[in-house]
Motif scaffolding. Structure first.
Motif, PDB file in Angstrom:
ATOM      1  N   SER A  33       6.435   0.075 -46.981  1.00 23.27           N
ATOM      2  CA  SER A  33       7.290  -0.950 -46.359  1.00 23.27           C
ATOM      3  C   SER A  33       8.353  -0.279 -45.486  1.00 23.27           C
ATOM      4  CB  SER A  33       7.938  -1.832 -47.430  1.00 23.27           C
ATOM      5  OG  SER A  33       8.610  -1.041 -48.396  1.00 23.27           O
ATOM      6  N   ASP A  34       8.613  -0.865 -44.312  1.00 22.62           N
ATOM      7  CA  ASP A  34       9.590  -0.280 -43.400  1.00 22.62           C
ATOM      8  C   ASP A  34       9.854  -1.239 -42.244  1.00 22.62           C
ATOM      9  OD1 ASP A  34      11.356   1.580 -42.383  1.00 22.62           O
ATOM     10  OD2 ASP A  34       9.822   2.959 -41.658  1.00 22.62           O
ATOM     11  N   ALA A  35      10.918  -0.956 -41.489  1.00 18.88           N
ATOM     12  CA  ALA A  35      11.236  -1.675 -40.263  1.00 18.88           C
ATOM     13  C   ALA A  35      11.593  -0.638 -39.202  1.00 18.88           C
ATOM     14  CB  ALA A  35      12.400  -2.642 -40.481  1.00 18.88           C
ATOM     15  N   TRP A  36      10.809  -0.603 -38.135  1.00 15.66           N
ATOM     16  CA  TRP A  36      11.032   0.363 -37.049  1.00 15.66           C
ATOM     17  C   TRP A  36      10.223  -0.078 -35.839  1.00 15.66           C
ATOM     18  CZ3 TRP A  36      14.515   4.075 -36.498  1.00 15.66           C
ATOM     19  CH2 TRP A  36      14.392   4.969 -35.416  1.00 15.66           C
ATOM     20  N   ARG A  37      10.740   0.238 -34.651  1.00 15.41           N
ATOM     21  CA  ARG A  37       9.994  -0.057 -33.421  1.00 15.41           C
ATOM     22  C   ARG A  37      10.010   1.138 -32.461  1.00 15.41           C
ATOM     23  NH1 ARG A  37       7.901  -4.868 -32.486  1.00 15.41           N
ATOM     24  NH2 ARG A  37       7.654  -4.350 -30.274  1.00 15.41           N
ATOM     25  N   VAL A  38       8.924   1.848 -32.396  1.00 14.93           N
ATOM     26  CA  VAL A  38       8.526   2.757 -31.314  1.00 14.93           C
ATOM     27  C   VAL A  38       9.299   4.070 -31.231  1.00 14.93           C
ATOM     28  CG1 VAL A  38       8.063   2.983 -28.828  1.00 14.93           C
ATOM     29  CG2 VAL A  38       7.744   0.759 -29.962  1.00 14.93           C
ATOM     30  N   THR A  39      10.603   4.042 -31.055  1.00 14.29           N
ATOM     31  CA  THR A  39      11.390   5.213 -30.657  1.00 14.29           C
ATOM     32  C   THR A  39      11.044   6.463 -31.469  1.00 14.29           C
ATOM     33  OG1 THR A  39      13.207   3.745 -30.106  1.00 14.29           O
ATOM     34  CG2 THR A  39      13.726   6.075 -30.277  1.00 14.29           C
ATOM     35  N   SER A  40      10.730   7.536 -30.788  1.00 17.06           N
ATOM     36  CA  SER A  40      10.479   8.860 -31.339  1.00 17.06           C
ATOM     37  C   SER A  40       9.183   8.951 -32.159  1.00 17.06           C
ATOM     38  CB  SER A  40      11.655   9.348 -32.186  1.00 17.06           C
ATOM     39  OG  SER A  40      11.489  10.707 -32.523  1.00 17.06           O
ATOM     40  N   TYR A  41       8.929   7.954 -33.040  1.00 21.77           N
ATOM     41  CA  TYR A  41       7.746   7.995 -33.894  1.00 21.77           C
ATOM     42  C   TYR A  41       6.515   7.365 -33.244  1.00 21.77           C
ATOM     43  CZ  TYR A  41      11.194   9.064 -37.509  1.00 21.77           C
ATOM     44  OH  TYR A  41      12.195   9.635 -38.236  1.00 21.77           O
ATOM     45  N   GLY A  42       6.715   6.404 -32.350  1.00 19.86           N
ATOM     46  CA  GLY A  42       5.605   5.787 -31.655  1.00 19.86           C
ATOM     47  C   GLY A  42       4.952   4.615 -32.351  1.00 19.86           C
ATOM     48  N   PHE A  43       5.379   4.294 -33.580  1.00 19.01           N
ATOM     49  CA  PHE A  43       4.759   3.177 -34.305  1.00 19.01           C
ATOM     50  C   PHE A  43       5.701   1.985 -34.405  1.00 19.01           C
ATOM     51  CE2 PHE A  43       6.196   6.182 -37.778  1.00 19.01           C
ATOM     52  CZ  PHE A  43       7.297   5.455 -38.187  1.00 19.01           C
ATOM     53  N   VAL A  44       5.117   0.851 -34.797  1.00 19.32           N
ATOM     54  CA  VAL A  44       5.882  -0.360 -35.081  1.00 19.32           C
ATOM     55  C   VAL A  44       5.613  -0.746 -36.525  1.00 19.32           C
ATOM     56  CG1 VAL A  44       6.189  -2.810 -34.568  1.00 19.32           C
ATOM     57  CG2 VAL A  44       5.825  -1.185 -32.697  1.00 19.32           C
ATOM     58  N   HIS A  45       6.675  -0.807 -37.333  1.00 14.97           N
ATOM     59  CA  HIS A  45       6.580  -1.269 -38.719  1.00 14.97           C
ATOM     60  C   HIS A  45       7.473  -2.494 -38.869  1.00 14.97           C
ATOM     61  CE1 HIS A  45       5.387   2.966 -40.418  1.00 14.97           C
ATOM     62  NE2 HIS A  45       4.417   2.376 -39.751  1.00 14.97           N
ATOM     63  N   ASP A  46       6.915  -3.563 -39.406  1.00  9.54           N
ATOM     64  CA  ASP A  46       7.703  -4.781 -39.636  1.00  9.54           C
ATOM     65  C   ASP A  46       7.373  -5.375 -41.000  1.00  9.54           C
ATOM     66  OD1 ASP A  46       5.167  -5.705 -39.122  1.00  9.54           O
ATOM     67  OD2 ASP A  46       5.731  -6.990 -37.443  1.00  9.54           O
ATOM     68  N   SER A  47       7.359  -4.498 -42.008  1.00 10.06           N
ATOM     69  CA  SER A  47       6.988  -4.907 -43.371  1.00 10.06           C
ATOM     70  C   SER A  47       8.164  -4.800 -44.346  1.00 10.06           C
ATOM     71  CB  SER A  47       5.819  -4.052 -43.859  1.00 10.06           C
ATOM     72  OG  SER A  47       6.124  -2.669 -43.737  1.00 10.06           O
ATOM     73  N   GLU A  48       9.391  -4.799 -43.823  1.00 12.64           N
ATOM     74  CA  GLU A  48      10.584  -4.739 -44.685  1.00 12.64           C
ATOM     75  C   GLU A  48      10.636  -5.941 -45.627  1.00 12.64           C
ATOM     76  OE1 GLU A  48      11.399  -7.767 -41.872  1.00 12.64           O
ATOM     77  OE2 GLU A  48      10.812  -5.713 -41.405  1.00 12.64           O
ATOM     78  N   HIS A  49      11.293  -5.748 -46.761  1.00 12.93           N
ATOM     79  CA  HIS A  49      11.530  -6.836 -47.712  1.00 12.93           C
ATOM     80  C   HIS A  49      12.966  -7.315 -47.510  1.00 12.93           C
ATOM     81  CE1 HIS A  49       7.845  -5.379 -49.384  1.00 12.93           C
ATOM     82  NE2 HIS A  49       8.400  -4.238 -49.778  1.00 12.93           N
ATOM     83  N   ALA A  50      13.147  -8.342 -46.686  1.00 10.52           N
ATOM     84  CA  ALA A  50      14.487  -8.865 -46.390  1.00 10.52           C
ATOM     85  C   ALA A  50      14.561 -10.319 -46.837  1.00 10.52           C
ATOM     86  CB  ALA A  50      14.790  -8.744 -44.905  1.00 10.52           C
TER      87      ALA A  50
END
Length: 196
Positions: A33-50
């Motif tokens: 699970s994570d939340a991140w968009r693109v920068t430096s890593y190149g991936f998009v994660h939108d599976s955070e538990h909020a």
């Protein structure tokens, strides 16, 4: 501040396990699970538990949790969401063996700031995000330390936003975060006041 019931929020992504107790909410994050968009890593994660409720302008949200992280990128705090490409997460994240206080501000791509807080482990950490005008103001404290300013970030005053506690476990299974309180109230009256 008005204390919120855990049942008032809606999960962006349901966690692996949730237990409501007399002393708070115990949330077990799913591995990856994570939340991140693109920068430096190149991936998009939108599976955070909020766990989110509406977050109108001129209000603040506070979340308190026990800091007990052990693995790379364990994280918890407050999540503010407008849509998939516009959101902010602010809290504690463990990076390279050290707990860090910071925020990820995302406007299409993510922008991460982090400062080490090695003495905070084992304490109750409170994150506070105020929404005023075109800005989010993020503050943090522990049970034995005063409020400190973490970040000032842009947020469109016309945007419809939601906010609440979040956690993620990008690298492992079994992270359980103990959230002890969640409340909403009036936004901080000044960016530079001594304490909200």
């Amino acid at each position: 501040m008005r204390e919120l019931a855990w049942s008032e929020g809606v999960w962006t992504t349901p966690p692996a396990h949730v237990v409501r107790g007399e002393d708070g909410l115990f949330v077990t994050a799913s591995q990856g699970s994570d939340a991140w968009r693109v920068t430096s890593y190149g991936f998009v994660h939108d599976s955070e538990h909020a766990l989110l409720v509406p977050f109108p302008i001129d209000t603040a949200v506070e979340v308190t949790f026990r800091l007990d992280f052990t693995e790379q990128f364990d994280q918890a705090g407050v999540f503010v969401r407008v849509d998939d490409e516009h959101w902010t997460k602010a809290g504690i994240e463990r990076s390279d063996g050290v707990d860090g206080l910071g925020a990820v501000v995302t406007r299409g791509t993510s922008d991460w700031s982090l400062a080490p807080v090695p003495g905070w482990s084992g304490q109750l950490v409170t994150m506070r995000v105020s929404r005023t005008g075109d800005a989010l103001t993020v503050r943090a404290r522990t049970e034995i330390s005063p409020w400190q300013l973490v970040r000032v970030a842009p947020l469109d005053p016309a945007a419809t936003a939601a906010a609440g506690p979040f956690c993620c476990a990008p690298t492992r299974a079994g992270l359980t975060v103990h959230f002890t309180s969640w409340s909403v109230g009036a936004a901080d009256s000044s960016l530079h006041q001594a304490s909200p």
